[in-house]
Write an enzyme that holds these catalytic residues in place. Sequence first.
Site, PDB file in Angstrom:
ATOM      1  N   LYS A   1      27.638   7.540  59.487  1.00 37.25           N
ATOM      2  CA  LYS A   1      27.784   5.956  59.802  1.00 37.25           C
ATOM      3  C   LYS A   1      29.006   5.817  59.270  1.00 37.25           C
ATOM      4  O   LYS A   1      29.058   4.506  59.683  1.00 37.25           O
ATOM      5  CB  LYS A   1      26.037   5.659  59.720  1.00 37.25           C
TER       6      LYS A   1
ATOM      7  N   LYS B   1      23.223   5.037  70.602  1.00 38.91           N
ATOM      8  CA  LYS B   1      23.590   3.612  71.116  1.00 38.91           C
ATOM      9  C   LYS B   1      24.891   3.090  71.242  1.00 38.91           C
ATOM     10  O   LYS B   1      25.440   2.204  71.946  1.00 38.91           O
ATOM     11  CB  LYS B   1      22.890   2.502  70.565  1.00 38.91           C
TER      12      LYS B   1
ATOM     13  N   LYS C   1      25.818  13.802  69.162  1.00 34.77           N
ATOM     14  CA  LYS C   1      24.856  13.661  69.000  1.00 34.77           C
ATOM     15  C   LYS C   1      24.896  12.044  70.525  1.00 34.77           C
ATOM     16  O   LYS C   1      26.016  11.150  70.432  1.00 34.77           O
ATOM     17  CB  LYS C   1      23.480  12.908  68.382  1.00 34.77           C
TER      18      LYS C   1
HETATM   19  N1  AQP Z   1      20.514  12.189  70.825  1.00 36.60           N
HETATM   20  C1  AQP Z   1      19.925  11.912  69.862  1.00 36.60           C
HETATM   21  N2  AQP Z   1      18.001  12.836  71.315  1.00 36.60           N
HETATM   22  C2  AQP Z   1      17.466  12.617  70.704  1.00 36.60           C
HETATM   23  N3  AQP Z   1      16.574  11.315  69.845  1.00 36.60           N
HETATM   24  C3  AQP Z   1      17.502  11.071  69.339  1.00 36.60           C
HETATM   25  N4  AQP Z   1      17.202   9.244  68.832  1.00 36.60           N
HETATM   26  C4  AQP Z   1      18.602   9.504  68.192  1.00 36.60           C
HETATM   27  N5  AQP Z   1      19.072   9.439  68.950  1.00 36.60           N
HETATM   28  C5  AQP Z   1      18.891  10.310  69.471  1.00 36.60           C
HETATM   29  C6  AQP Z   1      15.690   8.991  67.930  1.00 36.60           C
HETATM   30  O1  AQP Z   1      15.612   7.928  69.013  1.00 36.60           O
HETATM   31  C7  AQP Z   1      14.911   7.183  67.750  1.00 36.60           C
HETATM   32  C8  AQP Z   1      15.117   5.760  67.179  1.00 36.60           C
HETATM   33  O2  AQP Z   1      16.457   6.265  66.573  1.00 36.60           O
HETATM   34  P1  AQP Z   1      17.143   4.615  66.065  1.00 36.60           P
HETATM   35  O3  AQP Z   1      17.547   3.928  66.471  1.00 36.60           O
HETATM   36  O4  AQP Z   1      16.199   4.549  64.988  1.00 36.60           O
HETATM   37  O5  AQP Z   1      19.101   4.965  65.333  1.00 36.60           O
HETATM   38  P2  AQP Z   1      19.448   6.151  65.244  1.00 36.60           P
HETATM   39  O6  AQP Z   1      18.903   7.489  65.694  1.00 36.60           O
HETATM   40  O7  AQP Z   1      20.924   6.270  64.798  1.00 36.60           O
HETATM   41  O8  AQP Z   1      19.825   5.677  66.663  1.00 36.60           O
HETATM   42  P3  AQP Z   1      21.472   6.135  67.303  1.00 36.60           P
HETATM   43  O9  AQP Z   1      21.091   5.938  69.567  1.00 36.60           O
HETATM   44  O10 AQP Z   1      22.096   7.091  67.305  1.00 36.60           O
HETATM   45  O11 AQP Z   1      21.758   4.270  67.404  1.00 36.60           O
HETATM   46  P4  AQP Z   1      22.697   3.953  66.447  1.00 36.60           P
HETATM   47  O12 AQP Z   1      23.685   4.314  67.304  1.00 36.60           O
HETATM   48  O13 AQP Z   1      22.621   2.653  66.380  1.00 36.60           O
HETATM   49  O14 AQP Z   1      22.997   4.828  65.102  1.00 36.60           O
HETATM   50  C9  AQP Z   1      14.897   8.215  66.669  1.00 36.60           C
HETATM   51  O15 AQP Z   1      13.253   8.538  66.505  1.00 36.60           O
HETATM   52  C10 AQP Z   1      15.983   8.847  66.581  1.00 36.60           C
HETATM   53  O16 AQP Z   1      15.764  10.185  66.158  1.00 36.60           O
END
Ligand code: AQP
Length: 328
Positions: free
Chosen positions: A113, A198, A195
């Site tokens: 990040k 968002k 991965k």
């Molecule tokens: N690609 C993924 N595959 C499976 N699980 C995923 N999770 C996130 N991406 C994947 C799971 O979704 C839950 C919520 O995630 P989060 O919003 O707390 O944060 P994150 O993991 O940082 O998700 P993003 O989508 O990648 O958000 P941004 O871009 O804002 O950082 C968690 O249980 C996570 O494991």
Amino acid sequence: MSKKRVFSGIQPTGQIHLGNYLGAVKNWVDSQDDYENIFCVVNSHAITTTQNPQELREKTFELAGMLLACGIDVKKSNLFIQSEIDEHPALSWILDCNISMGEMNRMTQFKDKSLKNSKNVNVGLFNYPALMAADILLYQTDGVPVGEDQKQHLELARNVAIKFNRDFGECFKIPEPMIPKVGARVMGLDDPDTKMSKSAKGANHAIFLLDTPEEILRKIKKAATDSQTAIVFDENRAGLYNLLSIYQIFTHQSKDEIEKDFEGKGYGEFKIALADVVIEALRPIRQEYVRLNAEKGYIAKILAEGADKVRPIARETYQKAKELIGLI
Ligand code: AQP
């Protein structure tokens, strides 16, 4: 016998995508009857990256609406906003003082990040895992249903809880990770080596739960694959493997059955079949989201009630941690 308690959270940093849904939210929904459930929109985590205040407020309620539309049932689950319970940052501070720099420095999400947000690498982003540990430990959680990307953070939460209990006296339950066998790491459609996320920028990177059928079909048709032809589960063919795994979760078929169904068929045919399956699975969620949003005030009421129900658990744990550590 009382049910085991699960806790999990999701950041309001954008719309829920298939990765969030298959890695976490779908499992929360599917196992609601088996556990005592606490789910949280982790808006305080979201401010570790730059957010527009008004948009953050809107996205917080939108995300809660999405979770309800996905099937979180407030008769079975508590849903609340993280910032509405002050014990989260308060316990996070106590945990901060019990996590070594060495352990925190090993967190790979911080490294990823920081690269993505190089203009705003703040202390909160570094401390993100301590706040996540506080979220989980406050509720005396038995299990944490998350995607694979959160495994390292969960290990840190377990370590700090074990250390605290040992050094100051029994305070926290030691939580177990609950990571799904399939769907734990959904990859970007445009780049199957990263991965699905968002905040990724590519127009064809993620399928969002509110995408229209046309958008879903377009994104799947454009998904990166390879120059081979056979439709088989082969982890070395990351793009196809990712698409097949998504297909498998929604159809509940075995790998053998899927490979047999697509024997002699090409990517074109498989991608259309996958798009159909995804469109049909997401259709009721989209419809329910529209219905819920028409009921003004409903989502805010659900969230306030959820916070009121779980706040006493958080207070009790925080009070105990405070006393044990000598903060009075
Ligand atoms: N690609 C993924 N595959 C499976 N699980 C995923 N999770 C996130 N991406 C994947 C799971 O979704 C839950 C919520 O995630 P989060 O919003 O707390 O944060 P994150 O993991 O940082 O998700 P993003 O989508 O990648 O958000 P941004 O871009 O804002 O950082 C968690 O249980 C996570 O494991």
